[in-house]
Enzyme design. Structure first.
Site, PDB file in Angstrom:
ATOM      1  N   GLU A   9     -21.661  15.633 -49.756  1.00 30.45           N
ATOM      2  CA  GLU A   9     -22.692  15.445 -50.737  1.00 30.45           C
ATOM      3  C   GLU A   9     -23.861  15.814 -50.751  1.00 30.45           C
ATOM      4  O   GLU A   9     -24.539  16.537 -50.361  1.00 30.45           O
ATOM      5  CB  GLU A   9     -22.477  13.309 -50.081  1.00 30.45           C
ATOM      6  CG  GLU A   9     -21.241  12.907 -50.305  1.00 30.45           C
ATOM      7  CD  GLU A   9     -21.627  11.138 -49.778  1.00 30.45           C
ATOM      8  OE1 GLU A   9     -21.768  10.674 -51.233  1.00 30.45           O
ATOM      9  OE2 GLU A   9     -21.646  10.790 -48.434  1.00 30.45           O
TER      10      GLU A   9
ATOM     11  N   CYS B 155     -31.092  17.410 -53.112  1.00 28.76           N
ATOM     12  CA  CYS B 155     -31.008  17.243 -51.850  1.00 28.76           C
ATOM     13  C   CYS B 155     -29.699  17.396 -51.350  1.00 28.76           C
ATOM     14  O   CYS B 155     -28.549  17.025 -51.647  1.00 28.76           O
ATOM     15  CB  CYS B 155     -31.238  15.787 -51.699  1.00 28.76           C
ATOM     16  SG  CYS B 155     -30.809  15.619 -49.719  1.00 28.76           S
TER      17      CYS B 155
ATOM     18  N   CYS C 153     -22.296  16.355 -38.829  1.00 29.78           N
ATOM     19  CA  CYS C 153     -23.122  16.552 -38.281  1.00 29.78           C
ATOM     20  C   CYS C 153     -23.377  16.774 -36.568  1.00 29.78           C
ATOM     21  O   CYS C 153     -22.569  15.107 -36.277  1.00 29.78           O
ATOM     22  CB  CYS C 153     -24.669  15.641 -38.459  1.00 29.78           C
ATOM     23  SG  CYS C 153     -26.093  16.571 -38.463  1.00 29.78           S
TER      24      CYS C 153
ATOM     25  N   CYS D 267     -28.363  11.153 -34.597  1.00 28.27           N
ATOM     26  CA  CYS D 267     -29.390  10.463 -34.411  1.00 28.27           C
ATOM     27  C   CYS D 267     -28.902   9.260 -34.693  1.00 28.27           C
ATOM     28  O   CYS D 267     -27.976   9.060 -35.092  1.00 28.27           O
ATOM     29  CB  CYS D 267     -30.436  10.686 -35.843  1.00 28.27           C
ATOM     30  SG  CYS D 267     -31.146  12.180 -35.555  1.00 28.27           S
TER      31      CYS D 267
ATOM     32  N   CYS E 104     -28.456   7.281 -37.847  1.00 28.81           N
ATOM     33  CA  CYS E 104     -28.375   8.082 -39.553  1.00 28.81           C
ATOM     34  C   CYS E 104     -26.521   8.097 -39.635  1.00 28.81           C
ATOM     35  O   CYS E 104     -26.514   7.734 -39.144  1.00 28.81           O
ATOM     36  CB  CYS E 104     -28.730   9.531 -39.206  1.00 28.81           C
ATOM     37  SG  CYS E 104     -27.934  10.746 -40.580  1.00 28.81           S
TER      38      CYS E 104
ATOM     39  N   GLY F 249     -25.485  17.286 -42.680  1.00 31.39           N
ATOM     40  CA  GLY F 249     -25.990  18.018 -41.136  1.00 31.39           C
ATOM     41  C   GLY F 249     -27.540  18.105 -40.927  1.00 31.39           C
ATOM     42  O   GLY F 249     -28.404  18.383 -41.643  1.00 31.39           O
ATOM     43  N   GLU F 250     -27.689  19.538 -40.265  1.00 30.16           N
ATOM     44  CA  GLU F 250     -28.361  19.634 -39.161  1.00 30.16           C
ATOM     45  C   GLU F 250     -28.807  21.944 -39.933  1.00 30.16           C
ATOM     46  O   GLU F 250     -28.110  22.474 -39.337  1.00 30.16           O
ATOM     47  CB  GLU F 250     -28.705  19.683 -37.806  1.00 30.16           C
ATOM     48  CG  GLU F 250     -29.576  21.055 -37.225  1.00 30.16           C
ATOM     49  CD  GLU F 250     -31.079  20.588 -37.589  1.00 30.16           C
ATOM     50  OE1 GLU F 250     -31.613  19.267 -37.707  1.00 30.16           O
ATOM     51  OE2 GLU F 250     -32.332  21.454 -37.849  1.00 30.16           O
TER      52      GLU F 250
ATOM     53  N   SER G 161     -34.972  20.568 -44.373  1.00 32.77           N
ATOM     54  CA  SER G 161     -35.841  19.793 -42.699  1.00 32.77           C
ATOM     55  C   SER G 161     -35.098  19.909 -41.753  1.00 32.77           C
ATOM     56  O   SER G 161     -33.381  20.362 -41.843  1.00 32.77           O
ATOM     57  CB  SER G 161     -35.233  18.786 -43.795  1.00 32.77           C
ATOM     58  OG  SER G 161     -35.467  17.452 -42.897  1.00 32.77           O
TER      59      SER G 161
ATOM     60  N   SER H 150     -38.685  16.065 -38.898  1.00 31.19           N
ATOM     61  CA  SER H 150     -37.944  15.312 -38.629  1.00 31.19           C
ATOM     62  C   SER H 150     -38.747  14.552 -37.272  1.00 31.19           C
ATOM     63  O   SER H 150     -37.709  14.981 -36.132  1.00 31.19           O
ATOM     64  CB  SER H 150     -36.395  15.190 -39.283  1.00 31.19           C
ATOM     65  OG  SER H 150     -35.689  14.623 -40.385  1.00 31.19           O
ATOM     66  N   LEU H 151     -39.160  13.268 -37.330  1.00 33.10           N
ATOM     67  CA  LEU H 151     -40.385  13.265 -36.180  1.00 33.10           C
ATOM     68  C   LEU H 151     -39.669  12.194 -35.102  1.00 33.10           C
ATOM     69  O   LEU H 151     -39.346  12.126 -33.983  1.00 33.10           O
ATOM     70  CB  LEU H 151     -41.486  13.453 -36.546  1.00 33.10           C
ATOM     71  CG  LEU H 151     -42.319  13.212 -34.728  1.00 33.10           C
ATOM     72  CD1 LEU H 151     -42.337  14.539 -34.101  1.00 33.10           C
ATOM     73  CD2 LEU H 151     -44.511  13.780 -35.508  1.00 33.10           C
TER      74      LEU H 151
ATOM     75  N   ASN I 103     -33.290   3.555 -44.717  1.00 27.23           N
ATOM     76  CA  ASN I 103     -31.835   2.596 -45.761  1.00 27.23           C
ATOM     77  C   ASN I 103     -31.084   2.051 -44.352  1.00 27.23           C
ATOM     78  O   ASN I 103     -30.479   3.074 -43.884  1.00 27.23           O
ATOM     79  CB  ASN I 103     -31.520   3.629 -47.032  1.00 27.23           C
ATOM     80  CG  ASN I 103     -32.042   3.370 -47.787  1.00 27.23           C
ATOM     81  OD1 ASN I 103     -33.073   3.230 -48.009  1.00 27.23           O
ATOM     82  ND2 ASN I 103     -32.429   5.139 -47.519  1.00 27.23           N
TER      83      ASN I 103
ATOM     84  N   CYS J  24     -31.687   8.450 -48.762  1.00 26.52           N
ATOM     85  CA  CYS J  24     -31.917   9.039 -47.864  1.00 26.52           C
ATOM     86  C   CYS J  24     -31.166   8.480 -46.305  1.00 26.52           C
ATOM     87  O   CYS J  24     -31.054   7.518 -46.531  1.00 26.52           O
ATOM     88  CB  CYS J  24     -33.600   9.193 -47.263  1.00 26.52           C
ATOM     89  SG  CYS J  24     -34.250   9.625 -47.677  1.00 26.52           S
TER      90      CYS J  24
HETATM   91  N1  SAH Z   1     -30.816  16.916 -39.805  1.00 23.99           N
HETATM   92  C1  SAH Z   1     -32.179  17.047 -41.043  1.00 23.99           C
HETATM   93  C2  SAH Z   1     -31.686  17.145 -42.165  1.00 23.99           C
HETATM   94  C3  SAH Z   1     -30.849  15.896 -42.826  1.00 23.99           C
HETATM   95  S1  SAH Z   1     -31.726  14.612 -42.618  1.00 23.99           S
HETATM   96  C4  SAH Z   1     -33.247  16.877 -40.644  1.00 23.99           C
HETATM   97  O1  SAH Z   1     -32.897  15.689 -39.234  1.00 23.99           O
HETATM   98  O2  SAH Z   1     -33.758  16.708 -40.792  1.00 23.99           O
HETATM   99  C5  SAH Z   1     -33.072  14.438 -43.659  1.00 23.99           C
HETATM  100  C6  SAH Z   1     -34.097  12.824 -44.038  1.00 23.99           C
HETATM  101  O3  SAH Z   1     -33.361  11.594 -43.794  1.00 23.99           O
HETATM  102  C7  SAH Z   1     -34.290  13.165 -41.779  1.00 23.99           C
HETATM  103  O4  SAH Z   1     -35.790  12.966 -41.934  1.00 23.99           O
HETATM  104  C8  SAH Z   1     -33.559  11.660 -41.439  1.00 23.99           C
HETATM  105  O5  SAH Z   1     -34.133  11.606 -40.116  1.00 23.99           O
HETATM  106  C9  SAH Z   1     -33.659  10.880 -42.701  1.00 23.99           C
HETATM  107  N2  SAH Z   1     -33.199   9.977 -43.057  1.00 23.99           N
HETATM  108  C10 SAH Z   1     -32.145   9.549 -42.242  1.00 23.99           C
HETATM  109  N3  SAH Z   1     -30.829   8.518 -42.137  1.00 23.99           N
HETATM  110  C11 SAH Z   1     -32.232   7.842 -42.637  1.00 23.99           C
HETATM  111  C12 SAH Z   1     -31.437   6.193 -42.990  1.00 23.99           C
HETATM  112  N4  SAH Z   1     -30.757   5.915 -42.924  1.00 23.99           N
HETATM  113  N5  SAH Z   1     -33.117   5.985 -44.011  1.00 23.99           N
HETATM  114  C13 SAH Z   1     -33.645   6.674 -44.338  1.00 23.99           C
HETATM  115  N6  SAH Z   1     -34.345   8.257 -43.503  1.00 23.99           N
HETATM  116  C14 SAH Z   1     -33.086   8.694 -43.079  1.00 23.99           C
END
Ligand code: SAH
Length: 329
Positions: A83, A97, A104, A108, A111, A149-150, A178, A201-202, A277, A319
């Site tokens: 996507e 994006c 992935c 997390c 996610c 994905g990462e 990211s 992503s912290l 979200n 996101c």
């Molecule tokens: N794997 C990478 C890139 C993909 S995710 C990473 O984690 O940075 C891109 C961003 O969307 C990340 O910061 C992730 O934590 C965030 N994200 C994932 N699920 C989400 C959600 N349900 N609502 C808002 N942000 C989310």
């Protein structure tokens, strides 16, 4: 477009080397088909049309939100879901994006992509084809690897795609990768000449909570990740953008903002607070008030922070929702 297949096909047809550049030039500027490539001989256009598909991806579904956001669901040739999203902002920005993997391998807990089955790394052409799909619709000028994905686990393909994004109108400075904090990838990006932005992503200011939200933190703990970001800033002289998803009652307390400000050097980092979200998991998003208070607390402690605009909510394009309806074909 499978660029290796294009090169091979042109070689097989005995075409000069500049043909590949001509075809790519048209493609990168959003040509809808080979017919539009008017500086190619007519016979070559139809030969290429039958041998080299314009995209490696097949569009399965496309949703248009009322705010101009467009989400596309594609399938790879081997049936993997991918996507990507186009976001149009009021200031005129057109931001893509993109996904770097189908699914992935990381898990997390908040996610949607993390809960679906990992498929595989995408090729550079499969990454570019997401961007080209939208380039055929509109001009584009920004790109973030914040889809599925990462990206740091597929960095060869991601960087190969990045190298060609300027041809579509997206400079390296307007491209961001990211990461969850995959240190070998951060280190490689630090050595990489292309001035691509690093985003981290912290999501938590201390290891115990971060490991709960992001199991990868056990492998690459907070202090090591932040040190890699410092080294990155030292070399590149560009701020690292921290993403922090706001989860009600989990990571949005005042003391956590203070702790976050304590561990982040404001010369190195800028924070982007992301409204969560909900994706059907155990978490609720922080309220607008809680997010505003968290932002104020960060800024009172010297760290710059912004709150991410929500785009495409009515089509689940926000996101972390990309995988919501992307069942493997
Ligand atoms: N794997 C990478 C890139 C993909 S995710 C990473 O984690 O940075 C891109 C961003 O969307 C990340 O910061 C992730 O934590 C965030 N994200 C994932 N699920 C989400 C959600 N349900 N609502 C808002 N942000 C989310």
């Amino acid at each position: 477009m499978d660029l290796a297949l294009l090169d091979q096909t042109l070689t097989d047809l005995g075409q000069p080397a500049f043909r590949a550049r001509q075809v790519w030039g048209w493609t990168a500027r959003g040509a809808a088909d080979y017919e539009a490539m008017t500086n190619l001989p007519v016979a070559l256009r139809s030969e290429l049309a039958s041998r080299v598909p314009l995209s490696t991806l097949t569009l399965q579904d496309e949703a248009h939100a009322s705010d101009g956001t467009v989400k596309a669901l594609f399938a790879t040739a081997d049936g993997r879901p991918v996507e990507a999203v186009l976001m149009r902002y009021r200031d005129g920005r057109r931001s893509l994006c993109l996904s770097s993997q189908s699914g992935c391998p990381l898990t997390c807990s908040f996610c949607a992509t993390g809960s679906m089955k990992f498929g595989r790394n995408l090729s550079a052409s499969e990454i570019l084809d997401q961007a080209l799909h939208f380039r055929r619709m509109t001009d584009v000028d920004h790109c973030v690897f914040m889809g599925m994905g990462e990206p740091m686990m597929n960095l060869d393909a991601v960087l190969a795609a990045c190298a060609r994004l300027p041809d579509l109108g997206i400079t390296h400075r307007r491209t961001a990768i990211s990461t969850v904090g995959w240190i070998p990838g951060i280190e490689r990006l630090t050595e990489e000449p292309m001035p691509i932005r690093l985003a981290l992503s912290l999501h938590a200011p201390e290891d115990a909570l971060r490991s709960e939200l992001m199991p990868v933190n056990d492998r690459y703990p907070l202090a090591d990740v932040l040190a890699a970001c410092h080294a990155h800033h030292e070399r590149k002289r560009r701020r690292v953008f921290v993403e922090y998803v706001m989860l009600a009652g989990v990571n949005d307390r005042y003391e956590q903002a203070v702790e976050l400000a304590r561990i982040l050097d404001p010369l190195v980092f800028k924070v982007n607070l992301i409204p969560y979200n909900p994706t059907g998991g155990p978490y609720d998003g922080s309220s607008r008030g809680a997010i505003a208070a968290f932002k104020d607390a960060l800024e009172a402690h010297g760290v710059r922070a912004t709150v991410r605009l929500k785009r495409g909510r009515d089509i689940d394009a926000a996101c972390g929702q990309l995988a919501a309806r992307a069942a493997p074909a």
